[in-house]
Scaffold this motif. Structure first.
Motif, PDB file in Angstrom:
ATOM      1  N   PRO A 208       0.955  -1.222   0.052  1.00 29.05           N
ATOM      2  CA  PRO A 208      -0.022  -0.179  -0.058  1.00 29.05           C
ATOM      3  C   PRO A 208       0.968   1.202  -0.031  1.00 29.05           C
ATOM      4  O   PRO A 208       0.482   2.073  -0.802  1.00 29.05           O
ATOM      5  CB  PRO A 208      -0.660  -0.068   1.216  1.00 29.05           C
ATOM      6  CG  PRO A 208      -0.788  -1.629   1.444  1.00 29.05           C
ATOM      7  CD  PRO A 208       0.577  -2.101   0.971  1.00 29.05           C
ATOM      8  N   ILE A 209       1.963   1.413   0.719  1.00 30.84           N
ATOM      9  CA  ILE A 209       2.693   2.471   0.892  1.00 30.84           C
ATOM     10  C   ILE A 209       3.653   2.751  -0.376  1.00 30.84           C
ATOM     11  O   ILE A 209       3.542   3.792  -0.977  1.00 30.84           O
ATOM     12  CB  ILE A 209       3.597   2.290   2.064  1.00 30.84           C
ATOM     13  CG1 ILE A 209       2.803   2.277   3.247  1.00 30.84           C
ATOM     14  CG2 ILE A 209       4.825   3.620   1.812  1.00 30.84           C
ATOM     15  CD1 ILE A 209       2.213   3.430   3.497  1.00 30.84           C
ATOM     16  N   PHE A 210       4.027   1.505  -1.102  1.00 28.71           N
ATOM     17  CA  PHE A 210       4.647   1.726  -2.300  1.00 28.71           C
ATOM     18  C   PHE A 210       3.585   2.034  -3.310  1.00 28.71           C
ATOM     19  O   PHE A 210       4.197   2.795  -4.102  1.00 28.71           O
ATOM     20  CB  PHE A 210       5.114   0.257  -2.733  1.00 28.71           C
ATOM     21  CG  PHE A 210       5.928   0.261  -3.998  1.00 28.71           C
ATOM     22  CD1 PHE A 210       7.380   0.255  -3.822  1.00 28.71           C
ATOM     23  CD2 PHE A 210       5.549   0.091  -5.200  1.00 28.71           C
ATOM     24  CE1 PHE A 210       7.922   0.071  -4.856  1.00 28.71           C
ATOM     25  CE2 PHE A 210       6.112  -0.128  -6.471  1.00 28.71           C
ATOM     26  CZ  PHE A 210       7.692   0.165  -6.221  1.00 28.71           C
ATOM     27  N   ALA A 211       2.473   1.626  -3.399  1.00 27.10           N
ATOM     28  CA  ALA A 211       1.567   2.247  -4.430  1.00 27.10           C
ATOM     29  C   ALA A 211       1.264   3.679  -3.972  1.00 27.10           C
ATOM     30  O   ALA A 211       1.267   4.367  -4.856  1.00 27.10           O
ATOM     31  CB  ALA A 211       0.167   1.460  -4.195  1.00 27.10           C
ATOM     32  N   LEU A 212       1.339   3.917  -2.764  1.00 25.18           N
ATOM     33  CA  LEU A 212       0.948   5.402  -2.655  1.00 25.18           C
ATOM     34  C   LEU A 212       2.129   6.324  -3.018  1.00 25.18           C
ATOM     35  O   LEU A 212       1.980   7.254  -3.517  1.00 25.18           O
ATOM     36  CB  LEU A 212       0.628   5.616  -1.035  1.00 25.18           C
ATOM     37  CG  LEU A 212      -0.016   6.687  -0.710  1.00 25.18           C
ATOM     38  CD1 LEU A 212      -1.525   6.855  -1.352  1.00 25.18           C
ATOM     39  CD2 LEU A 212      -0.148   6.864   0.820  1.00 25.18           C
ATOM     40  N   LEU A 213       3.259   5.791  -2.346  1.00 25.93           N
ATOM     41  CA  LEU A 213       4.372   6.698  -2.600  1.00 25.93           C
ATOM     42  C   LEU A 213       5.110   6.690  -3.941  1.00 25.93           C
ATOM     43  O   LEU A 213       5.635   7.554  -4.708  1.00 25.93           O
ATOM     44  CB  LEU A 213       5.544   6.493  -1.303  1.00 25.93           C
ATOM     45  CG  LEU A 213       5.049   6.849  -0.215  1.00 25.93           C
ATOM     46  CD1 LEU A 213       5.993   6.859   0.769  1.00 25.93           C
ATOM     47  CD2 LEU A 213       4.517   8.558  -0.116  1.00 25.93           C
ATOM     48  N   ILE A 214       5.042   5.330  -4.429  1.00 26.33           N
ATOM     49  CA  ILE A 214       6.021   5.184  -5.653  1.00 26.33           C
ATOM     50  C   ILE A 214       5.071   4.894  -7.044  1.00 26.33           C
ATOM     51  O   ILE A 214       5.045   5.835  -7.808  1.00 26.33           O
ATOM     52  CB  ILE A 214       6.966   4.167  -5.479  1.00 26.33           C
ATOM     53  CG1 ILE A 214       7.481   4.069  -4.274  1.00 26.33           C
ATOM     54  CG2 ILE A 214       7.950   4.075  -6.712  1.00 26.33           C
ATOM     55  CD1 ILE A 214       8.953   4.267  -4.126  1.00 26.33           C
ATOM     56  N   CYS A 215       4.256   3.865  -7.141  1.00 25.59           N
ATOM     57  CA  CYS A 215       3.483   3.782  -8.343  1.00 25.59           C
ATOM     58  C   CYS A 215       2.320   3.101  -7.808  1.00 25.59           C
ATOM     59  O   CYS A 215       2.489   2.098  -7.128  1.00 25.59           O
ATOM     60  CB  CYS A 215       4.502   3.042  -9.268  1.00 25.59           C
ATOM     61  SG  CYS A 215       3.507   2.697 -10.821  1.00 25.59           S
ATOM     62  N   PRO A 216       1.307   3.520  -8.408  1.00 21.47           N
ATOM     63  CA  PRO A 216       1.019   4.543  -9.323  1.00 21.47           C
ATOM     64  C   PRO A 216       1.012   5.862  -8.463  1.00 21.47           C
ATOM     65  O   PRO A 216       0.642   6.887  -9.371  1.00 21.47           O
ATOM     66  CB  PRO A 216      -0.273   4.127 -10.011  1.00 21.47           C
ATOM     67  CG  PRO A 216      -1.087   3.583  -8.803  1.00 21.47           C
ATOM     68  CD  PRO A 216       0.204   2.910  -7.971  1.00 21.47           C
ATOM     69  N   GLY A 217       1.551   5.979  -7.478  1.00 24.99           N
ATOM     70  CA  GLY A 217       1.063   7.122  -6.515  1.00 24.99           C
ATOM     71  C   GLY A 217       2.022   8.344  -6.684  1.00 24.99           C
ATOM     72  O   GLY A 217       2.394   8.560  -7.993  1.00 24.99           O
ATOM     73  N   LEU A 218       2.748   8.744  -5.681  1.00 18.86           N
ATOM     74  CA  LEU A 218       3.337  10.402  -5.795  1.00 18.86           C
ATOM     75  C   LEU A 218       4.447  10.189  -7.132  1.00 18.86           C
ATOM     76  O   LEU A 218       4.509  11.071  -7.748  1.00 18.86           O
ATOM     77  CB  LEU A 218       3.490  10.757  -4.440  1.00 18.86           C
ATOM     78  CG  LEU A 218       2.603  11.258  -3.483  1.00 18.86           C
ATOM     79  CD1 LEU A 218       2.958  11.585  -2.357  1.00 18.86           C
ATOM     80  CD2 LEU A 218       1.946  12.231  -4.481  1.00 18.86           C
ATOM     81  N   THR A 219       5.514   9.423  -6.680  1.00 19.21           N
ATOM     82  CA  THR A 219       6.586   9.413  -7.581  1.00 19.21           C
ATOM     83  C   THR A 219       6.213   9.318  -9.025  1.00 19.21           C
ATOM     84  O   THR A 219       6.576  10.547 -10.049  1.00 19.21           O
ATOM     85  CB  THR A 219       7.615   8.532  -7.262  1.00 19.21           C
ATOM     86  OG1 THR A 219       7.874   8.265  -5.913  1.00 19.21           O
ATOM     87  CG2 THR A 219       9.067   8.480  -7.921  1.00 19.21           C
ATOM     88  N   VAL A 220       5.794   8.224  -9.544  1.00 16.18           N
ATOM     89  CA  VAL A 220       5.567   8.143 -10.921  1.00 16.18           C
ATOM     90  C   VAL A 220       4.560   9.029 -11.401  1.00 16.18           C
ATOM     91  O   VAL A 220       4.565   9.574 -12.442  1.00 16.18           O
ATOM     92  CB  VAL A 220       5.163   6.804 -11.193  1.00 16.18           C
ATOM     93  CG1 VAL A 220       4.682   6.669 -12.680  1.00 16.18           C
ATOM     94  CG2 VAL A 220       6.148   5.846 -11.288  1.00 16.18           C
ATOM     95  N   GLY A 221       3.461   9.276 -10.490  1.00 15.31           N
ATOM     96  CA  GLY A 221       2.468  10.339 -11.142  1.00 15.31           C
ATOM     97  C   GLY A 221       2.997  11.723 -10.963  1.00 15.31           C
ATOM     98  O   GLY A 221       2.824  12.377 -11.823  1.00 15.31           O
ATOM     99  N   GLY A 222       3.985  12.152 -10.037  1.00 17.90           N
ATOM    100  CA  GLY A 222       4.610  13.555  -9.955  1.00 17.90           C
ATOM    101  C   GLY A 222       5.421  13.488 -11.302  1.00 17.90           C
ATOM    102  O   GLY A 222       5.598  14.287 -11.842  1.00 17.90           O
TER     103      GLY A 222
END
Ligand code: SF4
Ligand code: SF4
Ligand code: SF4
Ligand code: SF4
Lengths: 365, 789, 251
Positions: A46-60
């Motif tokens: 869940p954290i990976f999803a939130l922070l890395i992908c598809p979340g903040l990092t990849v999104g950003g």
């Protein structure tokens, strides 16, 4: 105390992103205190999803680089080069960084007629809200919140977007913003229904609305099973993101960018990326619904990241296609957009629904 | 005070914690607000298009002032536009930069003594000035680079002159010569000087006219082939016109003109009319009459009879204060700003005189009083109420009231708007339907006509192409042909062919200009880029032929400035085949795009009758089914020797207008090809008529060295000399009135196609949807500097 | 006959098939161009478009060839050229680039070839006063910022437009031969009407006109054909309009 940490650790460890390639490195980590926990935490799905992908990092990063890719690609198709001189040996990749920093440091003007609190709040609020659907979108097998109703929730959140755009327009209190806002509202009605029907067609087809399950059930990608729904969804996405030929609400030459005509500085900067944010989310959704999400040939050594990789690649493909429309089409008129939404698209969406039913029926038989 | 304003932006950038980041980010993200103020915008478009691609430098054209941080003032800022410039500048967030491109925005360029221009540097703080008319894209980019350097805080000098001492001397003091201009003190102004011409139809026509207008006219004279002047009295004017309209098939007005003759205490008012019937097409009937020269002289308007006279009458009301009774627009100003001098075209309003020497105490810069409002300074940062009031544009109170009564929504579009061009539209709409559009032109009115009557004939050559630098040759050609007609000069064959080639290249260029702006209005940037790529090729040929990209000033009375080389001819020949490849792609991606077709089809329909009534001209008139092309009706240059077809259509909608012009361009390419083939077979040299060269016959293949000697003292014979030319966007009409003694024209009337088409745009967009307004507008290829002159 | 030469143009009418076809074409062009683009861009600060030799840019001046005829000043449509008295009491041109429109009418009017064209055109000035260029600064080629390492030529070949890139710096000044000589001299066509105002002598920069009193007390202006450059100033200024420029017939 230890127990709590241990149980926590257990939950965390039981749901780790596994990446064979960096495993040896991870194994050497316990020697450094705390880092182990931090890494484990980071790799918790869940954290990976939130922070890395598809979340903040990849999104950003998408937000930062996608406009550049779009500008470069369109530039190429238009016999020129696009942003280039900023670091010319890299083709100007950090152009958007310069643009966004410039916006960040620039004065934000709130004009006399604006509704000051809303005028300033909406861009920030909407930026946040627009990120919410990312919680439910899985990259491969990695997802922040797994629920069987993910697709419905995403759709519901996506349908919230126009409200904020109406908010910009209303708070700006300008004639052009007003016309643009009204157009946005109209267009919302044009695409929403076929768009949702197309998604529902796919839910029926797969018999689930859990994106992870959906991906696993797409041995044949949805786009082949139900091309009609895919087309409707794609056009709907183009309408929802206000891409050509449906850039009707903020048509630059008619309404000076409609709802956000009065925004400046970082407020505009946020609005500027909103459309890419929307695009990213809808492309991700399209990837899940029609392109099999993160499925694809596993890449050795990447483990779970392989799914992430395919997911990102597919999303970018959709995104690129969506944005390349700009190079191909001029803009429709409002009534034509509405007509398109209400007649051919609605009909096609229903056909799509029928196809799904047929496919399901065939399967059952 | 301005100095601190100018430095403030840099100060902002150089303060705070993130200084390096701020500077870096701003440097690479200068978004110019494309403040299309004048013709220099053409080159700005080229810089933004694929030939130079300004976006490379992170400089993305942005139509919206709130989001831009850089203004490029493109040439002339008129008194009317000055307010807009200030407002836009105020709207932009700090830090912001201003570059002025084009001579007009500096010391006035060719319009230095115009009554309607101001200097941008009086209005906003300017960072850099880029010389040129228009600037080249390179110059423009150099300006961007200079701003970047400035932001970085580096030395940003772009040119270093080397100082060389002049030879010391022992010469005697000399008196400097006075002006070369000769003004007749009491000029004899006649517009009906008879001329013997071999024109059988004309003689019949005069007989016929005399019979029809029995008792209404004072005299009927043939002044030239195809030109007849009918003198009448103010009382009989309407009756005469009605007769002509009813019995002769005269259906449109080509020009309305007022001539001020102060020493005879009269105004002459003339209407140039014609009819779109087979016989009447090339003929221009000039109905003129004389009225007393009072403060507010009156004459009955003919606008109710010929709608096409409407806007021209309003314009002349601005210029001369003549009241056209019956025309509704006689209140307030139309083209001029509230603070422009009243009735500037009257002869007693004098422009500033040229200075030929530099003397102590005579300033370099002509005296231009800045607009009324004073920009806020650091000591008083906000506007006072009265200054704010002064900044406002005319508000059309009555329109607003009426709209409110009818429950309509009114939007003021322009003059700074990404899709308005340089004029303002007041759009009344009900829902998504346009009820009415009221034009507010004149934002680029640069007093061409007044200036022209204060300059030597030859000096007006560059002037006449400035209205429309996207189609310079045709604009020029019209003026030069009027002079040639007057002097009765025959242009050498080779020069005629070359002129034709250039005129057609210019037409192609103008078409691709319009067809580049059209996609932009439709939100289709690829179409813009593709057509500007083709236009870049045209300009490449232009620069090779003439040395200048957009403003060649190459056609001079009697021929062309110099012969063009075989190499250029080869390239031109290649162009006629090379264009097709790119044109095909352009067509596929834009013109035949189904989205576009659906946007254009049956939108903005003008029927044949409406089109004639509104007086629209050129390809747009032909698209409505009128078979009138000056190149066919009254062939000039070598158009009658080449094999080509003019285009017509009968739909009269946007689709018809665009496709008509597309076909026309293919015909133009064909004309160029044939003409190049013909020129290649001709001996070189001899491109200026020996009749005009006089003693300087040796200069007949290159005027270099003797331009002034040959043309400086050109004097036209007495009378009115009218030429009509088919420019890219329609008929351009020049009528030059000479008194036969002065070496400057007495009056020059320029009627540009866009000015006539303005009425058509309004008519065609009524009842359409709001978004269609831009389709209609762009399908007419409206070019405001051309309309406003 | 006129009717026949008119071509009627009808816009296209699309059915569903055409719509699909044209959509495919449009997308096709975009795709094709993003793979093999026909880029036409000149990377300006780093490369420069090669302008032809007849390009009309900044103006240079050669005082040795100037005959101070004022032609350049008189013909300048923007009144950008104003003459300034040099130390040797001759009038020489100055150019105000804040007005100059680069029409090069001045160069085309300069019979001695004293004015010359350069290919400089990309200059930005910090302030307007610097745009005035005195005679002293027009004599040598100024230095401009050159960031270009290559120059580009637009080559229009039969098939398409090609960009030809060459390493090196493009030259900015081309020496052209002076214009053909057409010698003119001033002559008096009606000496009897001369009122002896001596304007012509005052205005002549070359001292070609002198006054002499003939026997009988009549004043005669004498024009020295060897000194006269044919600049025409006296012709313009003569209060009685009795002077004329004539072609000098040399044996
Ligand atoms: S006349 Fe036109 S092209 Fe020339 S400087 Fe002015 S705006 Fe620019
Ligand atoms: S035209 Fe030439 S010779 Fe005459 S004054 Fe000017 S620079 Fe000197
Ligand atoms: S180029 Fe033209 S505008 Fe410039 S100084 Fe010469 S004559 Fe004047
Ligand atoms: S005599 Fe007249 S024409 Fe000859 S140099 Fe003197 S002023 Fe010029």
């Amino acid at each position: 105390m230890m127990e709590i940490i241990n149980t926590l650790m257990e939950t965390v460890m039981s749901n780790q992103v596994s990446i064979p390639l960096i495993e040896p490195m991870l194994d050497s980590l316990p020697e450094i205190p705390m880092l182990q926990y931090m890494v484990a935490f980071m790799l918790w799905k869940p954290i990976f999803a939130l922070l890395i992908c598809p979340g903040l990092t990849v999104g950003g990063l998408s937000l930062l680089f996608f406009p550049w890719i779009e500008r470069k690609l369109c530039g190429r198709a238009q016999w020129r080069v696009g942003p280039h001189e900023i670091v010319w040996w890299l083709g100007g990749v950090i152009q958007l960084l310069a643009d966004s920093l410039r916006f960040l440091f620039q004065e934000v003007i709130v004009h006399k007629d604006a509704h000051r609190p809303y005028f300033l709040q909406f861009p920030f609020l909407s930026f946040m809200i627009f990120l919410l659907p990312l919680l439910f979108i899985p990259a491969g097998t990695i997802v922040a919140i797994q629920t069987p109703y993910a697709i419905q929730i995403i759709l519901a959140l996506v349908c919230l977007f126009p409200l904020f755009i109406l908010g910009f327009g209303w708070a700006s209190n300008s004639r052009f913003a007003y016309i643009g806002t009204v157009r946005e509202a109209f267009m919302y009605f044009a695409y929403e229904i076929p768009f949702i029907i197309a998604a529902i067609a796919m839910i029926i087809l797969y018999g689930t609305s859990d994106p992870l399950l959906m991906a696993s059930r797409q041995s044949i990608p949805g786009i082949i099973l139900n091309p009609v729904a895919a087309l409707v969804f794609f056009i709907g996405a183009a309408m929802a993101t206000g891409r050509m030929p449906f850039e009707i609400p903020d048509s630059d030459q008619e309404l000076c960018a409609g709802p956000h005509v009065e925004y400046s500085g970082i407020a505009f900067g946020l609005i500027y990326v909103l459309c890419y944010e929307k695009g990213y989310i809808l492309s991700a959704l399209m990837t899940i619904l029609f392109l099999g999400g993160g499925s694809g040939p596993a890449i050795a050594g990447l483990g779970d990241l392989s799914g992430v990789f395919w997911f990102v690649v597919k999303t970018y493909l959709v995104l690129t296609t969506l944005f390349m429309l700009r190079a191909v089409y001029p803009r429709y008129r409002l009534d034509q957009g509405l007509k398109l939404g209400w007649s051919p698209m609605l009909v096609m969406a229903i056909i799509g629904l029928a196809i799904s039913l047929v496919v399901v029926a065939v399967r059952v038989i | 005070m301005e100095e601190t304003e100018k430095d403030r932006n840099i100060r902002i950038l150089h303060s705070g914690v993130f200084t390096p980041l701020r500077r870096w980010a701003t440097k690479w993200s200068l978004w110019p607000c494309h403040f299309l103020t004048s013709c220099c915008g053409v080159e700005l478009a080229h810089t933004g298009a694929c030939g130079y691609d300004m976006e490379r430098l992170g400089t993305l054209n942005m139509g919206i002032s709130r989001q831009a941080n850089f203004i490029m003032v493109e040439g002339t800022i008129t008194r009317k536009m000055a307010r807009a410039l200030r407002i836009v500048w105020e709207q932009m967030p700090d830090p912001k930069f201003v570059n002025v491109i084009g001579a007009c925005g500096q010391r006035g360029g060719i319009f230095w003594n115009s009554y309607n221009i101001t200097r941008p540097s009086d209005i906003v703080p300017v960072d850099f000035f880029i010389p040129g008319c228009p600037i080249t894209p390179e110059g423009l980019l150099r300006g961007v680079r200079a701003v970047q350097e400035k932001i970085e805080g580096r030395d940003n000098t772009t040119i270093r002159f080397k100082h060389v001492e002049l030879p010391p001397g022992d010469g005697e003091e000399n008196r400097a010569p006075t002006t070369p201009k000769i003004f007749a003190p009491t000029p004899l102004v006649r517009v009906d000087v008879p001329r013997d011409v071999d024109w059988a139809f004309g003689n019949d026509l005069v007989k016929n006219l005399k019979a029809q207008l029995n008792g209404l006219y004072t005299s009927i004279t043939i002044t030239e082939k195809n030109r007849i002047a009918i003198k009448t009295t103010p009382e009989n004017l309407v009756e005469t016109s009605r007769k002509l309209s009813d019995t002769m098939g005269v259906d449109h007005v080509k020009s309305v003109n007022v001539i001020d003759v102060p020493h005879e205490r009269k105004f002459m008012v003339e209407y140039m009319v014609s009819g779109y019937t087979e016989e009447l097409m090339p003929v221009i009937l000039t109905i003129f009459t004389e009225i007393g020269r009072e403060a507010e002289p009156e004459i009955t308007s003919l606008a109710s009879l010929w709608e096409s006279a409407n806007y021209s009458e309003r314009e002349l009301h601005d210029f001369f204060g003549v009241q056209f009774k019956g025309n509704k627009g006689m209140k307030g100003k139309f083209l001029l700003a509230p603070d422009t001098p009243d009735t500037p075209l009257r002869k007693d309003f004098k422009l500033e005189e040229e200075q030929y020497t530099i003397e102590e105490g005579v300033p370099l810069t002509p005296a231009i009083t800045p607009p009324h409002y004073t920009p806020p300074s650091s000591s008083s940062p906000s506007y006072t109420e009265s200054e704010l009031e002064d900044l406002k544009m005319p508000a059309y109170e009555d329109v607003l009231k009426e709209a409110e009564k009818n429950d309509e929504f009114v939007a003021f579009i322009g003059p700074h708007h990404s899709g308005s061009g340089h004029l303002r539209w007041v759009m009344r709409m009900k829902g998504d339907i346009i009820k009415d559009v009221i034009p507010d032109p004149g934002y680029v009115h640069r007093s061409m006509e007044k200036i022209a009557e204060n300059r030597l004939y030859i000096q007006n050559v560059p002037l006449t192409e400035r209205p429309n630098i996207s189609d310079p040759i045709n604009m020029n050609l019209g003026y030069v042909r009027a002079i040639e007609n007057a002097l009765g000069i025959e242009v050498p064959e080779r020069a005629k062919y070359i002129r034709t080639i250039m005129a057609e290249l210019s037409r192609i260029g103008a078409f691709f200009y319009d067809m580049g702006i059209f996609p932009l209005f439709m939100g289709h940037s690829t179409g813009f880029m593709y057509s500007f790529a083709i236009r870049e090729m045209v300009l490449e040929l232009m620069v090779r032929m003439t040395g200048s990209r957009c403003t060649p000033s190459f056609i001079i009375p009697g021929g062309i400035r110099r012969d063009i080389s075989d190499d250029v001819l080869d390239r031109t020949r290649n162009f006629t085949s090379a264009i097709h490849k790119r044109l095909k792609k352009y067509e596929n991606i834009f013109v035949y795009n189904p989205v576009l077709i659906s946007r254009m089809k049956e939108v903005g329909v003008l029927t044949r009758e409406e089109a004639i009534r509104c007086g629209i001209v050129g390809p747009f008139l032909r698209a409505s089914g009128v078979e009138y092309d000056v190149r066919k009706a009254e062939p000039y240059e070598v158009y009658d020797k080449l094999d080509w077809e003019a285009t017509t259509g009968d739909a009269g909608d946007c689709l018809g207008r665009i496709f008509g012009r597309l076909e026309e361009i293919k015909q133009s390419v064909e004309i160029v090809r044939q003409a190049v083939d013909a020129v290649q077979g001709m001996p070189r040299g001899g491109v200026i008529s020996e009749e005009i060269l006089g003693d300087y016959k040796e200069a007949s293949d290159d005027i270099r060295g003797y331009l002034y000697n040959v043309y400086g003292d050109l004097v036209l014979p007495k009378g009115e000399w009218t030429s009509v030319t088919e420019a890219a966007r329609g008929t351009v009409l020049y009528s030059i009135i000479s008194d036969g003694e002065s070496n400057v024209p007495y009056r020059v009337r320029i009627i540009t196609p866009c000015w006539m088409n303005l009425r058509g745009i309004i008519e065609a967009s009524k009842g359409e949807r709001v978004a269609d307004f831009w389709t209609v507008y762009a399908s007419f290829g409206y070019f405001p500097p051309e309309a406003d002159r | 006959m006129k009717m026949k030469s008119m071509k009627k143009v009808v816009g296209p009418e699309y059915n569903l098939g055409d719509k699909i076809k044209t959509n495919v074409y449009a997308v096709g062009v975009a795709m094709q161009e993003s793979v093999y683009p026909h880029t036409a861009t000149v990377f300006y600060p780093r490369e420069r478009k090669k302008m032809p030799d007849n390009f009309r840019g900044f103006i240079l001046f050669d005082p040795d060839k100037c005959i101070s005829c004022f032609n350049c000043s008189f013909v300048c449509p923007a009144n950008a050229i104003r003459m300034k008295e040099a130390p040797n009491k001759r009038y020489y041109p100055t150019v105000d680039y804040g007005r100059c429109i680069f029409c090069h009418f001045c160069i085309d009017s300069c019979s001695g070839g004293a004015l010359k064209a350069t290919k400089i055109h990309d200059v930005a000035y910090k302030d307007m006063d610097a745009m005035f260029t005195p005679t002293e600064e027009m004599i040598e080629l100024p230095e401009i910022i050159r960031e270009d390492k290559k120059y580009v030529e637009y080559e229009i070949k039969e098939d398409d437009l090609h960009l030809k890139r060459t390493k090196g710096e493009d030259y900015l000044f081309v020496e052209v031969p002076p214009p053909k000589e057409i010698p003119m001299v001033s002559t008096c066509i009606d000496p009897g009407s001369c009122i002896g105002c001596r304007v012509c002598a005052d205005v002549c920069e070359h001292g070609a006109i002198s006054a002499s009193v003939e026997d009988g007390g009549t004043l005669r202006m004498k024009i020295d054909t060897d000194e006269c450059t044919g600049c025409g100033l006296c012709v313009k200024e003569c209060s009685m309009q009795i002077l004329m420029l004539n072609k000098l017939e040399r044996e």
